[in-house]
Design a protein around this motif. Structure first.
Motif, mmCIF file in Angstrom:
data_model
loop_
_atom_site.group_PDB
_atom_site.id
_atom_site.type_symbol
_atom_site.label_atom_id
_atom_site.label_comp_id
_atom_site.label_asym_id
_atom_site.label_seq_id
_atom_site.Cartn_x
_atom_site.Cartn_y
_atom_site.Cartn_z
ATOM 1 N N TRP A 67 156.362 98.265 -9.008
ATOM 2 C CA TRP A 67 157.683 97.645 -8.912
ATOM 3 C C TRP A 67 157.561 96.300 -8.213
ATOM 4 C CZ3 TRP A 67 162.174 97.883 -11.168
ATOM 5 C CH2 TRP A 67 163.267 97.228 -10.595
ATOM 6 N N SER A 68 158.192 95.301 -8.799
ATOM 7 C CA SER A 68 158.232 93.968 -8.199
ATOM 8 C C SER A 68 159.661 93.716 -7.740
ATOM 9 C CB SER A 68 157.810 92.935 -9.247
ATOM 10 O OG SER A 68 158.031 91.631 -8.760
ATOM 11 N N THR A 69 159.843 93.482 -6.436
ATOM 12 C CA THR A 69 161.217 93.369 -5.928
ATOM 13 C C THR A 69 161.920 92.095 -6.396
ATOM 14 O OG1 THR A 69 160.460 92.361 -3.861
ATOM 15 C CG2 THR A 69 160.839 94.770 -3.861
ATOM 16 N N HIS A 70 161.164 91.008 -6.555
ATOM 17 C CA HIS A 70 161.854 89.787 -6.978
ATOM 18 C C HIS A 70 160.858 88.743 -7.478
ATOM 19 C CE1 HIS A 70 160.802 88.932 -2.761
ATOM 20 N NE2 HIS A 70 161.011 87.660 -2.997
ATOM 21 N N PRO A 86 152.295 100.757 -15.810
ATOM 22 C CA PRO A 86 153.398 99.863 -16.163
ATOM 23 C C PRO A 86 154.035 99.308 -14.895
ATOM 24 C CG PRO A 86 154.039 102.151 -16.457
ATOM 25 C CD PRO A 86 152.567 102.153 -16.152
ATOM 26 N N ARG A 87 154.448 98.074 -14.964
ATOM 27 C CA ARG A 87 155.055 97.409 -13.807
ATOM 28 C C ARG A 87 156.445 96.934 -14.214
ATOM 29 N NH1 ARG A 87 150.502 93.087 -13.582
ATOM 30 N NH2 ARG A 87 151.830 92.100 -11.999
ATOM 31 N N TYR A 88 157.393 97.209 -13.346
ATOM 32 C CA TYR A 88 158.781 96.904 -13.678
ATOM 33 C C TYR A 88 159.433 96.000 -12.642
ATOM 34 C CZ TYR A 88 158.313 100.850 -16.908
ATOM 35 O OH TYR A 88 157.900 101.683 -17.910
ATOM 36 N N ALA A 89 160.536 95.387 -13.095
ATOM 37 C CA ALA A 89 161.422 94.627 -12.215
ATOM 38 C C ALA A 89 162.785 94.673 -12.891
ATOM 39 C CB ALA A 89 160.929 93.188 -12.067
ATOM 40 N N THR A 90 163.807 94.120 -12.234
ATOM 41 C CA THR A 90 165.118 94.106 -12.892
ATOM 42 C C THR A 90 165.052 93.177 -14.108
ATOM 43 O OG1 THR A 90 166.014 92.214 -11.693
ATOM 44 C CG2 THR A 90 166.245 94.393 -10.634
ATOM 45 N N PRO A 91 165.919 93.390 -15.089
ATOM 46 C CA PRO A 91 165.920 92.506 -16.270
ATOM 47 C C PRO A 91 166.055 91.032 -15.890
ATOM 48 C CG PRO A 91 167.259 94.450 -16.704
ATOM 49 C CD PRO A 91 166.874 94.510 -15.241
ATOM 50 N N ARG A 92 166.905 90.744 -14.925
ATOM 51 C CA ARG A 92 167.097 89.353 -14.529
ATOM 52 C C ARG A 92 165.838 88.775 -13.886
ATOM 53 N NH1 ARG A 92 172.460 86.923 -11.683
ATOM 54 N NH2 ARG A 92 172.224 84.903 -12.682
ATOM 55 N N ALA A 93 165.165 89.579 -13.077
ATOM 56 C CA ALA A 93 163.926 89.117 -12.435
ATOM 57 C C ALA A 93 162.849 88.857 -13.483
ATOM 58 C CB ALA A 93 163.447 90.151 -11.418
ATOM 59 N N VAL A 94 162.778 89.718 -14.486
ATOM 60 C CA VAL A 94 161.780 89.535 -15.544
ATOM 61 C C VAL A 94 162.031 88.222 -16.289
ATOM 62 C CG1 VAL A 94 160.980 90.447 -17.768
ATOM 63 C CG2 VAL A 94 161.303 92.000 -15.821
ATOM 64 N N ASP A 116 143.211 87.284 -10.613
ATOM 65 C CA ASP A 116 143.134 87.318 -12.074
ATOM 66 C C ASP A 116 144.541 87.031 -12.606
ATOM 67 O OD1 ASP A 116 143.026 87.869 -14.739
ATOM 68 O OD2 ASP A 116 142.099 89.853 -14.517
ATOM 69 N N LEU A 117 144.738 85.812 -13.085
ATOM 70 C CA LEU A 117 146.089 85.401 -13.484
ATOM 71 C C LEU A 117 146.560 86.078 -14.766
ATOM 72 C CD1 LEU A 117 145.902 81.614 -12.549
ATOM 73 C CD2 LEU A 117 147.051 83.449 -11.289
ATOM 74 N N THR A 118 145.633 86.704 -15.504
ATOM 75 C CA THR A 118 146.080 87.431 -16.704
ATOM 76 C C THR A 118 146.890 88.673 -16.310
ATOM 77 O OG1 THR A 118 144.111 88.840 -16.887
ATOM 78 C CG2 THR A 118 144.019 86.674 -17.973
ATOM 79 N N LEU A 119 146.776 89.084 -15.050
ATOM 80 C CA LEU A 119 147.535 90.251 -14.587
ATOM 81 C C LEU A 119 148.781 89.855 -13.793
ATOM 82 C CD1 LEU A 119 144.533 92.452 -13.399
ATOM 83 C CD2 LEU A 119 145.830 92.648 -15.529
ATOM 84 N N PHE A 120 148.968 88.566 -13.613
ATOM 85 C CA PHE A 120 150.055 88.090 -12.762
ATOM 86 C C PHE A 120 151.405 88.165 -13.483
ATOM 87 C CE2 PHE A 120 152.669 84.439 -11.295
ATOM 88 C CZ PHE A 120 152.922 84.906 -10.011
ATOM 89 N N ALA A 121 152.392 88.696 -12.798
ATOM 90 C CA ALA A 121 153.783 88.713 -13.291
ATOM 91 C C ALA A 121 153.945 89.442 -14.616
ATOM 92 C CB ALA A 121 154.326 87.284 -13.400
ATOM 93 N N ARG A 122 153.122 90.409 -14.867
ATOM 94 C CA ARG A 122 153.246 91.184 -16.120
ATOM 95 C C ARG A 122 154.240 92.331 -15.915
ATOM 96 N NH1 ARG A 122 151.873 87.196 -17.802
ATOM 97 N NH2 ARG A 122 149.867 86.574 -18.666
ATOM 98 N N VAL A 123 155.484 91.948 -15.766
ATOM 99 C CA VAL A 123 156.519 92.930 -15.467
ATOM 100 C C VAL A 123 157.440 93.146 -16.665
ATOM 101 C CG1 VAL A 123 156.563 92.804 -12.950
ATOM 102 C CG2 VAL A 123 157.754 91.058 -14.289
ATOM 103 N N THR A 124 157.921 94.356 -16.783
ATOM 104 C CA THR A 124 158.827 94.763 -17.861
ATOM 105 C C THR A 124 160.191 95.070 -17.248
ATOM 106 O OG1 THR A 124 156.978 95.748 -19.057
ATOM 107 C CG2 THR A 124 159.173 96.519 -19.661
ATOM 108 N N HIS A 150 167.125 90.356 -7.637
ATOM 109 C CA HIS A 150 166.353 90.991 -6.566
ATOM 110 C C HIS A 150 166.635 92.500 -6.583
ATOM 111 C CE1 HIS A 150 164.816 91.985 -2.645
ATOM 112 N NE2 HIS A 150 164.541 90.733 -2.343
ATOM 113 N N GLY A 151 165.580 93.300 -6.644
ATOM 114 C CA GLY A 151 165.747 94.743 -6.704
ATOM 115 C C GLY A 151 165.094 95.444 -5.532
#
Ligand SMILES: [Zn+2]
Length: 276
Positions: A67-70, A86-94, A116-124, A150-151
């Motif tokens: 989970w990514s808070t923001h 799988p990594r998630y965040a709110t729809p707006r954050a994504v 490893d930037l290929t893994l950065f911010a890979r949120v759904t 922000h979640g």
């Protein structure tokens, strides 16, 4: 356990908070069933993530969901050693993370190079109000204080509130000055967190874990800060100890004095601030 500036503590039954030296950044681990865990905001340096992966392996835990808070760079990190959950965040954050990816990557390369930037911010985008997983209930409290979408995550079974970049003992409230109503948005977000019933442990994204009374003390301090600044009045807040925080405080005051509907022309810059 400590090492390399990285420390970890169990803040509730089978909920751990790791704290990196850099920006006093926290990572939260929630154990679920069958060795799976929920991993919130793993951060921040390459060495910190390596220490985290090592600790998880030593405790027979593997990330089952992230989970990514923001959408700020220091809350969107990951490493191969953490697996491919799988990594998630709110729809707006994504949406914001996708739109602002270039600036966020700049934040990583400036602030914590080597990832490893290929893994950065890979949120759904998570649809629904809870993270569905085989573990303790994890309720998402979505708002637009500090950053769009922000979640925060509240664990009602243990009373742990993973607040993201809110409710800190070392940082003043940092509204997103790039929006139309930053102070109103912040108050609403803080109100949402304050309204969560049964908070016994608060985990700020940067700072120290607090208990229930400390959570309420921080909420009151943040409201007092917001009341003053939104009215254009200066306030001596004990958290204004670092230059970058004093700079943000001055920007917030300038914005408040300019009135509503005047987005800060530097809007969005907070995505690359240290420790924000
Ligand atoms: Zn932030």
């Amino acid at each position: 356990m400590t090492g390399g500036g990285w420390a970890i503590q169990e803040v509730a039954s089978r909920v751990w908070v790791a704290t990196a030296r850099k920006y006093t950044t926290t990572t939260t681990i929630v154990a679920g069933e069958d060795g799976g865990c929920l991993l919130v905001d793993p951060a921040v340096s390459v060495a910190d993530l390596a220490a985290l992966a090592g600790w998880l392996a030593a405790h027979a835990l593997r990330p089952m969901v992230g989970w990514s808070t923001h959408p700020h760079w220091d809350h969107l990190l990951w490493s191969a050693a953490l697996g491919d959950a799988p990594r998630y965040a709110t729809p707006r954050a994504v949406a914001v993370a996708a739109r602002e990816e270039a600036g966020l990557i700049e934040g990583v390369t400036d602030g914590a190079p080597g990832h490893d930037l290929t893994l950065f911010a890979r949120v759904t985008a998570l649809t629904g109000r809870e993270i569905g997983w085989p573990g303790p209930r994890a309720v998402v409290l979505a708002h637009d204080a500090h950053a769009p979408g922000h979640g925060a995550v509240f664990l009602p079974d243990s009373g742990v509130l993973i607040a993201g970049d809110m409710c800190s003992d070392i940082e003043i409230p940092l509204p997103d000055l790039g929006t139309a109503n930053p102070f109103r948005d912040y108050r609403e977000g803080l109100g949402l967190l304050a309204g969560a019933a049964g908070v016994e442990v608060v985990v700020p994204g940067h700072g120290h874990v607090g208990d229930g009374p400390e959570f309420r003390r921080r909420v009151a301090a943040d409201l007092a800060y917001l009341d003053a600044v939104a009215a254009g009045a200066d306030i001596a807040d004990g958290r204004l100890t670092q230059e970058w925080l004093r700079t943000e405080h001055a920007r917030a005051l300038t914005r408040a004095r300019a009135g509503a509907g005047a987005p800060d022309e530097d809007g969005g810059r907070s995505g690359t601030l240290p420790g924000a």
